[in-house]
Design an enzyme around this catalytic site. Structure first.
Site, PDB file in Angstrom:
ATOM      1  N   GLU A  22      49.465 -26.067  75.702  1.00 11.35           N
ATOM      2  CA  GLU A  22      50.507 -27.051  75.807  1.00 11.35           C
ATOM      3  C   GLU A  22      52.375 -26.782  76.134  1.00 11.35           C
ATOM      4  OE1 GLU A  22      50.292 -30.050  74.496  1.00 11.35           O
ATOM      5  OE2 GLU A  22      47.813 -29.503  74.469  1.00 11.35           O
ATOM      6  N   HIS A  25      52.096 -27.345  80.062  1.00 10.79           N
ATOM      7  CA  HIS A  25      53.061 -28.396  80.355  1.00 10.79           C
ATOM      8  C   HIS A  25      53.260 -29.233  79.468  1.00 10.79           C
ATOM      9  CE1 HIS A  25      48.243 -30.119  80.365  1.00 10.79           C
ATOM     10  NE2 HIS A  25      47.949 -29.509  79.572  1.00 10.79           N
TER      11      HIS A  25
END
Length: 563
Positions: A22, A25
């Site tokens: 994550e 991202h």
């Protein structure tokens, strides 16, 4: 393993991988100027008690740590549709939405998550190389009797320098070079007592297993890296060893007071005692209740073979109920001597012979109680632990052998120069990724059983076992799961990063957004596929545990049901 142990192991294994994914991202979105609305590690309610919560807002992004830390997400402005514009971000500029960005930036943001999972192993390998990565050195630990290596004159302690003209630095390179030349004559250059020598090995061609359990033809030399324990087998009655009181399974710890560690030391120390008189052997004998320490006086015959002992390479410790071994009459304490007429020189070679047998009947010579007998035994397809807590089907006969080997010579691969360590680490990551992709392909074609899929329970078991084995095992498993996560997220399945990237690419090619209805259908298909895969994996987990505890459950229910 308790539920708490499972949970901790799962978090320690998946938590860092989710965070790094994550984070990829998140950083990519920020670099491209996309407004990140929420960065959550975990799913479900925010961790907190009363008014205190593990959540904070900074620069327009809400950071959250949720109660279920085996997942996470990054929510970006405009990720769902062009008109998504919550009231709290009315000040956002039009170019801060994901959909306003050019195709290359969208793909960069999507691929940054899997990319970080594929980059993490490189970083781990660089770190391991900096402190020293344990590797088996190319030093011969054992030479099986009547093998190509024995006929060529190789001996334990020889350091292999090259095989078939290819330099080898570690033992796995020796094994690979030998296994890839079945039936061929290969040269082996080695070092013994500081002098280099070269011999030619006429390799046997045997059935063996590849890394996915498939049967194929391999080269076999009868070389092993592990050393044989100084555990004796006494196959015959009325031999000097038998008359002196030695029994199969006795471990010799000293010869005439000189400590003994492995079989080669036992052989050399005993030979040094000559051919006259007797020699004292310090022996440990495993009894039903305890281990006895004995001192036995045996005649000095000049060699262990003349004494009447052989290495206890496969000494049966346990026989599984209703197994081919039990049906053939094998019992604990039996010593396996030959298989299909060839001496059994190591448990590893015998195990591979059984697993690659295809179920054909094997002729085994067994020694027990001072006599030998020949039996026919047909391996059966049974499920066995692959070492990670996941059962896989293998041809087995259903025996557990006493530990007959010791670790071989180990070294450390150290590389602190980043100009060399980074490419090496990238190559190691590439090799693991290539193997995973090959295994994934075999899973899709049915060559590898779907039972190899694991859900959260299986992953928790694997993680727990890795953590129990130590930090290096934990890092190794972290590398494997990180690569799995990275590659699987690149697959063109809707709701995964690869599926989203495919949709954005289609939009880029047709120069218009995919309709909402089409996007909904694609998302539903993606969710269905994932649910089916997760259901299969979860069922595999449950079926493994039900099979493992079925007998216990039946015994518990028996008095309640009166059956």
């Amino acid at each position: 393993m308790s539920a708490i142990d499972w949970g901790i192991a799962l978090v320690l294994m998946l938590g860092p991988l989710v965070l790094i994914h994550e984070l990829g991202h998140f950083v990519a979105a920020r670099l491209c100027g996309v407004r990140v609305l929420k960065f959550s590690i975990g799913f479900g309610p925010t961790v907190g008690i009363g008014r205190w919560r593990l959540a904070w807002t900074r620069h327009g992004t809400e950071y959250v740590i949720a109660w279920f830390p085996i997942g996470g997400f990054v929510k970006m402005l405009g990720e769902i549709s062009d008109d998504e514009h919550p009231p709290e971000v009315m000040d956002a500029a039009p170019d801060e939405t994901l959909r306003a960005k050019p195709l290359w930036q969208k793909l960069f943001i999507l691929f940054a998550g899997p990319g970080m999972n594929l980059l993490l192993p490189v970083v781990i390998f660089v770190g391991l190389l900096a402190v020293g990565l344990p590797r088996p050195e190319p030093v011969v630990g054992l030479v099986e009797p009547d093998s190509p290596a024995a006929r060529a004159g190789l001996a334990p302690g020889d350091r292999i320098l090259d095989v078939a003209g290819e330099p080898v630095r570690w033992w796995d390179s020796v094994e690979e070079a030998i296994r890839t030349h079945p039936g061929e004559d290969v040269s082996v250059r080695f070092e013994r007592d500081g002098k280099e020598q070269t011999v030619h090995l006429a390799l046997d061609a045997r059935s063996g297993l590849n890394e996915f359990g498939g049967v194929h033809e391999i080269g076999w030399a009868g070389l092993g890296h592990a050393r044989l324990r100084a555990v004796v087998g006494v196959p015959g009655a009325d031999t000097p060893a038998d008359r002196a009181g030695l029994r199969s399974g006795d471990r010799v710890t000293a010869v005439a007071g000189a400590p003994v560690d492995d079989w080669e030391q036992l052989a050399s120390h005993y030979a040094a005692a000559g051919r006259e008189g007797s020699v004292d052997l310090s022996v440990e004998r495993v009894a039903p209740d305890a281990t006895e320490s004995l001192t036995l006086s045996v005649p000095a015959t000049g060699s262990l073979s003349a004494l009447g002992v052989v290495p206890a390479s496969v000494l049966i410790l346990r026989v599984s109920p209703d197994s081919p071994a039990e049906k053939a009459g094998l019992e604990p304490g039996d010593l396996l001597l030959t298989a299909d007429g060839a001496p059994i020189g190591s448990f590893a070679s015998f195990a591979e012979m059984v697993r690659s047998s295809g179920g054909r009947t094997l002729q085994i010579t067994v020694a027990s109680g001072g006599r030998t007998r020949s039996i026919a035994i047909q391996p059966a397809m049974l499920e066995a632990d692959n070492g990670l807590g996941i059962p896989e089907p293998r041809y087995l006969i259903g025996i557990e052998a006493a530990a007959a080997s010791l670790p071989g010579a180990m070294g450390k691969e150290i590389e602190r120069n980043p100009l060399r360590s980074v490419p090496k680490a990238a190559g190691m990551t590439y090799d693991v990724t290539r193997t995973f992709l090959a295994g994934l392909g075999k899973l899709l074609t049915g060559e590898v059983s779907h039972k190899q899929l694991s859900g959260p329970i299986g992953i928790a078991e694997i993680a727990h076992k890795a953590i129990e084995r130590g930090f290096e095992a934990y890092l190794s498993m972290l590398v494997l799961i990180s690569i799995n996560l990275g590659v699987l997220n690149l697959l063109p399945i809707p709701v995964l990063d690869g599926g989203q990237a495919l949709l954005f690419t289609i939009e880029g090619v047709k120069r218009s957004p995919v309709s909402l209805r089409t996007r909904e259908i694609v998302q539903q298909v993606g969710v269905t596929v994932l649910v089916l895969l997760m259901g299969l994996a979860f069922w595999n987990d449950l079926s493994r545990h039900l099979a493992r505890h079925w007998t216990t459950l039946v015994e518990w229910l028996r008095p309640l049901t009166g059956l």
